[in-house]
Enzyme design. Structure first.
Site, PDB file in Angstrom:
ATOM      1  N   LYS A 236      16.898  10.781  -0.336  1.00  0.00           N
ATOM      2  CA  LYS A 236      17.950   9.814  -0.009  1.00  0.00           C
ATOM      3  C   LYS A 236      18.346   9.950   1.461  1.00  0.00           C
ATOM      4  CE  LYS A 236      19.570   9.647  -4.763  1.00  0.00           C
ATOM      5  NZ  LYS A 236      20.458  10.158  -5.805  1.00  0.00           N
TER       6      LYS A 236
ATOM      7  N   GLN B  14      25.858  13.593  -6.696  1.00  0.00           N
ATOM      8  CA  GLN B  14      24.572  13.771  -7.389  1.00  0.00           C
ATOM      9  C   GLN B  14      24.805  14.421  -8.760  1.00  0.00           C
ATOM     10  OE1 GLN B  14      21.510  12.707  -6.127  1.00  0.00           O
ATOM     11  NE2 GLN B  14      20.696  13.254  -8.144  1.00  0.00           N
TER      12      GLN B  14
ATOM     13  N   ASP C 185      26.930   4.206  -6.268  1.00  0.00           N
ATOM     14  CA  ASP C 185      26.161   4.405  -7.496  1.00  0.00           C
ATOM     15  C   ASP C 185      26.554   3.390  -8.564  1.00  0.00           C
ATOM     16  OD1 ASP C 185      24.094   6.218  -7.598  1.00  0.00           O
ATOM     17  OD2 ASP C 185      25.387   7.957  -7.831  1.00  0.00           O
TER      18      ASP C 185
END
Ligand code: NDP
Length: 318
Positions: free
Chosen positions: A55, A99, A122
């Site tokens: 990422k 995460q 997200d």
């Protein structure tokens, strides 16, 4: 002459999207705006470290500022909350990604709800989940948004089609089902308590599977000619299982010999063989997830400043 199934190349589609996002980043830079993404990675989870590294690397390639916060495994929920609050308040950070999975003692739900909805790249905040449910544009989960992009860019229409989603997680299954419904598919969602799963999967014109069970969906569970979207990412370390799934596949055997494992999806290769089109693993849906994260970060940067967003926004709703 018989035509084989079409391979839906996620790497190619992801590259297309990243190029488009790159153009948007350069346009923002011309106005003095650099989108910024903060990623919080708790402790040492090797798989998460690999994801986070890619990422951050992709941010660099596209000109997006990124910052990695790596608190120790022992961090408390309260300490995590104050980290998130600090990022919520910063003007140079447009997107915040926590995460997952987090250590068991950390309250994941509380943390996801603490992320400011307009920095929730997200798409996991209940406000954004609600927006998706009511068909409003906004920040939507990356993997389902990637699936919709694969379909759209491969010109596979789902309007009026029977779409079956196997798996009902908040991250993949549920939002995918909502996006497909928003796009006027007739949607059925299955899970591990579904009775007679093949009865549903065999009816699917579009079958999306996100269950984390290697090779689970076999040819006899699939309608010939259907579009198959394989979300599963399963690492297999048993040589006999690799040979059983991919008999005579020299490339997989070589990967296994080199790495001691191969990655497979939730579909059995025999199902792909009778499909109309399918996403391979690796090189399918997984490739899109990071591209959509980049798209979400740029969208968040624009939304927060009241700037007009690009065409990808509409695509994310479904
Ligand atoms: P979860 O474990 O959160 O959810 C799995 C879902 O599958 C559950 O709803 C479960 O049902 C269902 N399920 C499990 N076994 C069966 C079965 N035998 N029959 C029917 N349904 C079943 O997983 P995720 O949604 O997070 O991930 C699913 C897979 O997708 C994993 O392999 C993961 O690695 C991969 N993934 C890939 C991504 C990508 O970028 N390509 C991104 C995210 C995930 P129930 O709810 O009843 O327990």
């Amino acid at each position: 002459m018989s035509v084989g199934p079409k391979i839906l190349d996620g790497i190619l589609i992801a590259a297309e999207i990243k190029a488009e996002v790159g153009v948007e980043v350069r346009e923002l830079a011309a106005q003095g705006i650099i989108p910024g993404l903060a990623v919080i990675l708790v402790g040492h989870v090797p798989a998460s470290e690999i994801y986070v590294r890619s990422k951050v690397k992709t941010c660099g390639e596209l000109g997006i500022y990124s910052e990695m916060l790596t608190p120790p495994e022992t961090i408390t929920t309260e300490q995590m909350l104050s980290l998130v609050e600090g990022l919520n308040a910063r003007d140079d950070i447009d997107g915040i990604l926590i995460q997952l999975p987090l250590p068991k003692h950390v309250d994941t739900r509380r943390l996801l709800e603490a992320v400011m909805p307009n920095k929730d790249v997200d798409g996991f905040h209940p406000l954004n989940a609600g927006r998706l449910l009511s068909g409003q544009p906004g920040l939507a989960p990356c993997t389902p948004a990637g699936i919709m992009q694969i379909l759209r860019r491969s010109e596979i229409s789902v309007v009026g089609k029977n779409a079956v989603v196997v798996g009902r997680s908040d991250i993949v299954g549920k939002p995918t089902a909502v996006m497909l419904l928003n796009t006027s598919a007739t949607v059925t969602v299955c899970h591990h308590l579904t009775k007679n799963l093949p009865r549903y999967t065999r009816e699917a014109d579009l079958l999306v599977v996100a269950i984390g069970q290697p090779g689970f969906i076999t040819a006899d569970m699939v309608k010939p000619g259907a579009t198959l979207i394989d979300v599963g990412i399963n690492r297999i370390t048993d040589a006999a299982r690799v040979e059983e799934l991919f008999p005579g596949d020299a490339a997989r055997a070589a990967t296994f010999a080199k790495r001691g494992s191969v990655v497979v999806g939730d579909f059995h290769p025999s199902a792909f063989a009778i499909s109309g089109a399918y996403t391979p693993v690796p090189g399918g849906v997984g490739a899109l997830t990071i591209a959509m994260l980049m798209a979400n970060t740029v969208m968040a940067a624009k939304l927060r400043r009241g700037l007009e967003t690009g065409p990808l926004v509409a695509a994310m709703v479904g």
